[in-house]
Design an enzyme around this catalytic site. Sequence first.
Site, PDB file in Angstrom:
ATOM      1  N   HIS A   6       0.824  -1.214   0.000  1.00  0.00           N
ATOM      2  CA  HIS A   6       0.000   0.000   0.000  1.00  0.00           C
ATOM      3  C   HIS A   6       0.858   1.264   0.000  1.00  0.00           C
ATOM      4  CE1 HIS A   6      -3.873   1.951   1.895  1.00  0.00           C
ATOM      5  NE2 HIS A   6      -3.405   2.651   0.884  1.00  0.00           N
ATOM      6  N   HIS A   8       1.195   5.179  -2.250  1.00  0.00           N
ATOM      7  CA  HIS A   8       0.630   6.063  -3.280  1.00  0.00           C
ATOM      8  C   HIS A   8       1.679   7.073  -3.732  1.00  0.00           C
ATOM      9  CE1 HIS A   8      -3.394   4.618  -2.376  1.00  0.00           C
ATOM     10  NE2 HIS A   8      -3.258   4.948  -1.105  1.00  0.00           N
ATOM     11  N   ARG A  71      -2.109   8.703  -6.248  1.00  0.00           N
ATOM     12  CA  ARG A  71      -2.592   9.306  -4.996  1.00  0.00           C
ATOM     13  C   ARG A  71      -4.099   9.089  -4.862  1.00  0.00           C
ATOM     14  NH1 ARG A  71      -1.264  15.532  -3.483  1.00  0.00           N
ATOM     15  NH2 ARG A  71      -1.800  15.377  -1.300  1.00  0.00           N
ATOM     16  N   SER A  73      -6.415  10.211  -2.656  1.00  0.00           N
ATOM     17  CA  SER A  73      -7.311  11.337  -2.376  1.00  0.00           C
ATOM     18  C   SER A  73      -7.530  12.198  -3.613  1.00  0.00           C
ATOM     19  CB  SER A  73      -6.757  12.185  -1.233  1.00  0.00           C
ATOM     20  OG  SER A  73      -5.492  12.706  -1.584  1.00  0.00           O
ATOM     21  N   HIS A 178     -10.720   1.211  -1.950  1.00  0.00           N
ATOM     22  CA  HIS A 178     -10.104   2.475  -1.529  1.00  0.00           C
ATOM     23  C   HIS A 178     -10.923   3.661  -1.999  1.00  0.00           C
ATOM     24  CE1 HIS A 178      -7.121   5.150  -0.098  1.00  0.00           C
ATOM     25  NE2 HIS A 178      -6.157   4.260  -0.015  1.00  0.00           N
ATOM     26  N   TYR A 194     -12.167   7.223   4.946  1.00  0.00           N
ATOM     27  CA  TYR A 194     -11.405   6.007   4.629  1.00  0.00           C
ATOM     28  C   TYR A 194     -11.816   4.851   5.544  1.00  0.00           C
ATOM     29  CZ  TYR A 194      -7.878   8.295   1.581  1.00  0.00           C
ATOM     30  OH  TYR A 194      -7.223   8.949   0.572  1.00  0.00           O
ATOM     31  N   HIS A 223      -6.032  -0.008   5.680  1.00  0.00           N
ATOM     32  CA  HIS A 223      -6.103   0.632   6.998  1.00  0.00           C
ATOM     33  C   HIS A 223      -6.507  -0.383   8.064  1.00  0.00           C
ATOM     34  CE1 HIS A 223      -7.554   3.352   3.670  1.00  0.00           C
ATOM     35  NE2 HIS A 223      -6.338   3.779   3.903  1.00  0.00           N
ATOM     36  N   GLU A 284       1.168   2.596   3.634  1.00  0.00           N
ATOM     37  CA  GLU A 284       0.550   3.777   3.027  1.00  0.00           C
ATOM     38  C   GLU A 284       1.467   5.002   3.110  1.00  0.00           C
ATOM     39  OE1 GLU A 284      -3.368   5.087   4.391  1.00  0.00           O
ATOM     40  OE2 GLU A 284      -4.011   5.346   2.336  1.00  0.00           O
TER      41      GLU A 284
HETATM   42 ZN    ZN Z   1      -4.201   4.426   0.560  1.00  0.00          ZN
END
Ligand code: ZN
Length: 341
Positions: A6, A8, A71, A73, A178, A194, A223, A284
């Site tokens: 994980h 990004h 990414r 977000s 995700h 999330y 997560h 992450e």
């Molecule tokens: Zn992530």
Amino acid sequence: MIIDCHGHYTTAPAPHDEFRQKQIKGLDDPKVMATLVRPEISDDQIRESLEGAQLKLQRARGTDLTIFSPRASAMAHHIGNEETSLTWSRLCNDLIYRVCQLYPENFVGVCQLPQSPGVPPQHSAAELERCVRELGFIGCNLNPDPSGGHWTAPPLYDKSWYPLYEKMVELDVPAMVHVSGSCNPCFHATGAHYINADTTAFMQFIEADLFKDFPTLRFIIPHGGGAVPYHWGRYRGLAEMLKRPPLIEHVMKNVFFDTCVYHQPGIDLLLKVIPIENILFGSEMVGAVRGIDPETGHYFDDTKRYIDGSSLSAADKTRIFEGNARRVYPRIAAKLDTLKG
Ligand SMILES: [Zn+2]
């Protein structure tokens, strides 16, 4: 070999984000849209963006290969329309491909899907196929809520998702569930949206017979599985109440959690409650929480420390660091063989 499932590209060169800003502006201004062209990004700009961040941290923490995606977000599937999302997704995925070409020992790609609210998930299958077959990617990030916090899409067991699942099965690639940014002020993106989505996806998997229909379909819930490990008793009890089979056979042959949990007691609980074969190492980084924990003096997202610091056997640690990722992402094997060769 330590595989981080994980990561990004949160540090992409500025022209990449400038393109996106212009694309968004162009939605209301055809003149701006008419001048939108692919950004020029040099190999050196890509190297610079990674050397001081993801690569530095890989080296410092002693991890090897990061399963790397755009990414999260910034996927922002709620912005614009289907074409907006397709253009942006292809651009993001192509940039990940370049990262993987420049650093084949450090990164392997996972794609962003060109989802859009109200658009059938089937429309994402072509970009998934392109990324896997042409760019050598080994999985995708699937957004259960393309609306960005308003949850207007049907649940993950709805038949409208099936054509995309069929493509995942055909390609033998998993999806990480995700979400992206939140445009609902009730939900902070990384702090609430999330974790909500992780928990929500797991409950949806309990409610339906998705994995009867797709016995080899695989999802990673990131997560640490959201609130699920902490509330494991609730979910086992709900499965019983809903007359579902026990979770271990009903869901856990197909669903995996990562280790993006940013403190030792949380990781200890995850390792105690969830079967080891269902846990993949993930950090992450560089992402959601970037600071140093004043209580430990180490980065919150240095999750390798927590696995190292757990009471697991060496064999179990190896499964979390490497073995489970090889099972869940079978296409990684070919990649690792190429590196060895
Ligand atoms: Zn992530």
